[in-house]
Design an enzyme around this catalytic site. Sequence first.
Site, PDB file in Angstrom:
ATOM      1  N   ASP A  21       0.854  -1.186   0.000  1.00  0.00           N
ATOM      2  CA  ASP A  21       0.000   0.000   0.000  1.00  0.00           C
ATOM      3  C   ASP A  21       0.894   1.241   0.000  1.00  0.00           C
ATOM      4  O   ASP A  21       1.963   1.260  -0.597  1.00  0.00           O
ATOM      5  CB  ASP A  21      -0.914  -0.056   1.230  1.00  0.00           C
ATOM      6  CG  ASP A  21      -2.246   0.625   1.015  1.00  0.00           C
ATOM      7  OD1 ASP A  21      -2.270   1.861   0.910  1.00  0.00           O
ATOM      8  OD2 ASP A  21      -3.268  -0.091   0.955  1.00  0.00           O
ATOM      9  N   HIS A  57      -3.426   5.675   4.038  1.00  0.00           N
ATOM     10  CA  HIS A  57      -4.262   4.554   3.597  1.00  0.00           C
ATOM     11  C   HIS A  57      -3.747   3.218   4.150  1.00  0.00           C
ATOM     12  O   HIS A  57      -4.508   2.407   4.689  1.00  0.00           O
ATOM     13  CB  HIS A  57      -4.298   4.535   2.066  1.00  0.00           C
ATOM     14  CG  HIS A  57      -5.293   3.576   1.482  1.00  0.00           C
ATOM     15  ND1 HIS A  57      -5.005   2.255   1.244  1.00  0.00           N
ATOM     16  CD2 HIS A  57      -6.574   3.768   1.063  1.00  0.00           C
ATOM     17  CE1 HIS A  57      -6.049   1.649   0.702  1.00  0.00           C
ATOM     18  NE2 HIS A  57      -7.027   2.551   0.579  1.00  0.00           N
ATOM     19  N   ASN A  93     -13.719   0.163  -6.685  1.00  0.00           N
ATOM     20  CA  ASN A  93     -14.882   0.975  -6.315  1.00  0.00           C
ATOM     21  C   ASN A  93     -15.508   1.694  -7.512  1.00  0.00           C
ATOM     22  O   ASN A  93     -15.766   2.881  -7.469  1.00  0.00           O
ATOM     23  CB  ASN A  93     -14.463   1.998  -5.262  1.00  0.00           C
ATOM     24  CG  ASN A  93     -13.727   1.362  -4.098  1.00  0.00           C
ATOM     25  OD1 ASN A  93     -14.199   0.381  -3.518  1.00  0.00           O
ATOM     26  ND2 ASN A  93     -12.560   1.912  -3.756  1.00  0.00           N
ATOM     27  N   SER A 122     -11.267  -1.124  -0.324  1.00  0.00           N
ATOM     28  CA  SER A 122      -9.964  -1.112   0.335  1.00  0.00           C
ATOM     29  C   SER A 122     -10.081  -1.367   1.825  1.00  0.00           C
ATOM     30  O   SER A 122      -9.151  -1.858   2.464  1.00  0.00           O
ATOM     31  CB  SER A 122      -9.273   0.237   0.124  1.00  0.00           C
ATOM     32  OG  SER A 122      -8.898   0.415  -1.213  1.00  0.00           O
TER      33      SER A 122
END
Length: 838
Positions: free
Chosen positions: A70, A101, A210, A294
Site C-alpha cells: 500500500d 491509507h 470501487n 480497500s
Amino acid sequence: MRGFAARLDARQRKALGADPNVLAIVPDEVIQLTAQTVPTGVARIGTKSSTVAKIDGVDQRVDADVAIIDTGVSYHPDLNVVGGYNCATSDPTAWRDKEGHGTHVAGTVAALDNDFGVVGVAPGARIWGVRILNDDGNGLLSWYVCGLDWVLAQKDPSDPSRPRMEAVNMSVAKWGRDDRTCGVDSNDILHAAICRVVKGGITVVAAAANDSGSASLRVPAAYNEVITVSALADTDGKPGGLGGNRCYSWVGYDQDDTFADFSNYGHDVDIMAPGKCIWSTRPNNTYAYLSGTSMAAPAVAGAVALYKASRPYATPAEVKEALQYLGNLNWVTSTDPDGNPDKLLDVSRIGNLGTFAIANVGANSQLFTDGGTATLPITLGRSATFFERVRFAVTGVPAGWTVAPSPSSLIGWSSNTTNLLITAPAGVLPGTYPVVVTATNQGRSVQATVPIVVTAPDSTFTALDPVRLLDTRIDLPAGVSALTSGMPQTFQVAGRGGIPSGAVAITGNLTVTGNSSAGYLTLGPKSVAKPATSTLNFPARDTRANGTYVALDANGRLAVVYRGPSGTTAQAILDVTGYFMAGTGGATYHPLEPARFLDTRSGNPTGAKALTNGVPFAIPLGGRTVGSITIPSDAVAVTGNLTVTGQTGKGYLSLTRTAQSNPSTSTLNFPTGDTRANNITMRLGSGGKVYVVFRGSGSAHAVLDITGYYRVGSGGLLFVPLTPARVVDTRIDLGIVDPLAPSKPKSAMFRQRGGVAASAKAVTGNLTVTQATQSGYVTLTPTADATPSTSTLNVPRGDTRANGFAGKLDPSTGRLSAVFKASSGSVQVIVDVTGYFH
C-alpha cells in the site's frame, strides 16, 4: 464563559487573539474513550466469537505475519508493526506512511487487543509495511512488482523452506483483465508476480475496487489466484439490517446490511466484508473513518491470519475455500447487483486446527466371484473445530480392479461419508482384498486398511466316494509331476471324477510323500510361489495327510505348491470326497458340538477293537445318538476328525461307505507309534454307516470325533468358499495373544475376519501347531473347555503339524476357542480359514 469552534487561518487567529474579550484560543483536538472500541466492521464478521482472535482486552497476539502492500504503514501504538520495505523511492527503508491509507488498512487487519483505540480481526498479528505508492497514493507497476517480489523473498526464520508471510493485503487496483495464464499470454508482469507469491504458499487478498461495476475489469481483483473482496454497508456491527443509513460516504448513504453502492461485483468476487465507514488507525497516532473495498479487503486479510495461525500448511486455495465455506448470506442479498450474492465473511467459527480420522468402514454390498461392482461406505471422524476439506486416495488396488472414492473429498462440519466404488473383474477369487485408504488435509494424513470381501455364491454339498484327482508320482493328471520348491503347479478339478464344471469348491484329502526335506504344501485356488498360508506341514521323509475344504478358481482349477529347501522335491496326492455347487440343489450343513462316535480303545461302539490289516470295521453314524448329539438317519455325509493311536506298525487308515479290505484311496497315513489326526468329510453308506480299514503291519486303534453332518434340504447352512486367509497366529499375537498353556482355553473372533461374514455360524480351515515344548493335543470348540472330550490335532514335542477342520462358532459371539492338553509346556497355534457356513 462563552465560546465557539471555528476553522481559522493564521491571520484570523492573530486578529482574534488580539481581542481583549478573548481569553484563549486552543486546538479543537480529537478525544476518545479510554476503553478500546470494536469497530462495526470487525464486530459484524463475528470476530468477538472467534477463539483464535480472543478479543477480551488482553494483548494476546495472533501468531501470523501480514504484508500490507500500500502507501506504507506508520508506527502506531495500536499496531504491531515489525518492519517493511519501500519500492516507491530509492531508499528501501522509507516505508513509513504519510498518505494514511496503508496504516488504516493495517488497523483493520491487526490492531492490538488492548485497553485503547480499536481492535483488528487478527489482533496483534505482525504487520509489514510494503510501500508501492507515493505520498499521494499513486505508484508505478514496477513498484508493485518490486513489493510482491520482496514479500516472496522473505522466509520463515524457523523454517526457511516456508514463507514468512501468511497473507498479503492489496487494496490497490488498476485497469486490466485475467488472461487465465498467470500473465503469460498477455505479458502481464503483475499477474506473473502474484502467481509467484501464491505458488510460494502466501495467500493474497485484493479489493474488488470501487467503480460500481464488474470486478473482472480491474486487477488484481480479476485474477483467480487472489481472494477478491466486495464491500458491505454495515452501520451497527450486527446482522438484521436494523442500523439504518447513518453512514455517509462516497457522496451518499447506504442502508444497513446492503451491498455498498460503490463496490464492484461479479463472478470474480470471492467473498464480501464490511467496507463502509470503517473506523481504524491512521498516522500520527490517530484514528479515522474510511470507506471502500480497500477497507473490506483487510478484514479478509485478518481472517487469513487468524486461519493460518494454527494452519501453517494450508495452501492459498485451501484458505480461500475455508473462508468461503464459513461465510454466510445473512444480509440483504437482493441488493447484490449481479444477482449472485457474495458470502459475507464470518470468522466466528475459526478455532484452532482440529483433527480427523477414518472412523468406520461399513459393510460393502455383495461382491461375488463373477466380478461386478459394489459400494463400501467410509466414515470420517471430525473433531469439534475441524471442518476443512479432506481428500481421499486408494492404494494397493489389485490388478484388474478399480477402486475409487466418491466423492474424492469432503468439506464441512457434518460432511463425513464417502464411498469406495469398487469394480472387480470376472473370475476374481473369493477372499479378502485389502486396500489402503489415505485421507489427507494440509500436510497431515491418516490411513486405514480397508478389506474388500469377495464371496462365492452360497453353495450346497454333494458327497462323493473318494476319487483320486492328483498323484504326482504317476503324472496324474497328465503334465503334473513331482513338485519342486517354490514352483506351483495348477491342475483341473471341475469336469473330472464326477465333479461338474460349475463346482466352486471341493472337500478332500491332501497327502505328501516322497519328500526328502521338511517343508509344507499349500493347496488353493491361485498359483502363488510364496503363499501366506499353509495346508500341510511335514518333516523330511514322512508321508502325511490332511483333510481340506478348498475353493476352486473361476475355471475349476486348483494350484499346489511345495515350500522347502531350494532344489528339493515332494510328491502330492489329492483324493476328493465331495464338491459344492452354487444354489440350493444339494445338501446343507448342520454343525455340532464335537462328539466321539468311535474309540476302538474303549469298545465304542459296541464291538470295536484294535484294527488289523485288511479287516473293515463298520461305524454306525446316521440315526445314532452320543450323549446329546444326534446324527439323523437321513444324513448324507459327516464332518469330523479321524485319529490313529497305539499302532504297532506303519500304514494308513481309509474311510469308505462300503466294506473294503483294500481301498484305492487313503484317509490317514502314519508311522509306528505316532498318534496322528486328520480332518474328514465322508459320504455315508447304507444304513448311515461308514467303514474304517487299517492297511499295514501289526494293529492300530482309531478314534472318530464328529463335528457336523450334511442333509439334503434347506434346513441347514449354506457354504461360502474363501481364498485361504490367516486369522490366528499366536507367534505374532494375531487373533490370540501368546502361546497356549495347558488347560487354559483362549478364543479368537472369526466373524468379519479373513472374509468370514458376520452371519457365519461355522467355519472351515486349517489348524497348525508348532514349537510345542511338550507332547499333547489341541482341541477347537465353540465354547471354552479346559478339559475337552475330543481332540482336533495331536502333536508331539517339537513337531509342526496341521489338520483341517469344520468348526461350529459360538452362536452369540462368533468366536472359536482353542485349548492345549498336556502335562506342561506350551504350543503356538496358527489358523487359516478357507470358508464359512451361514
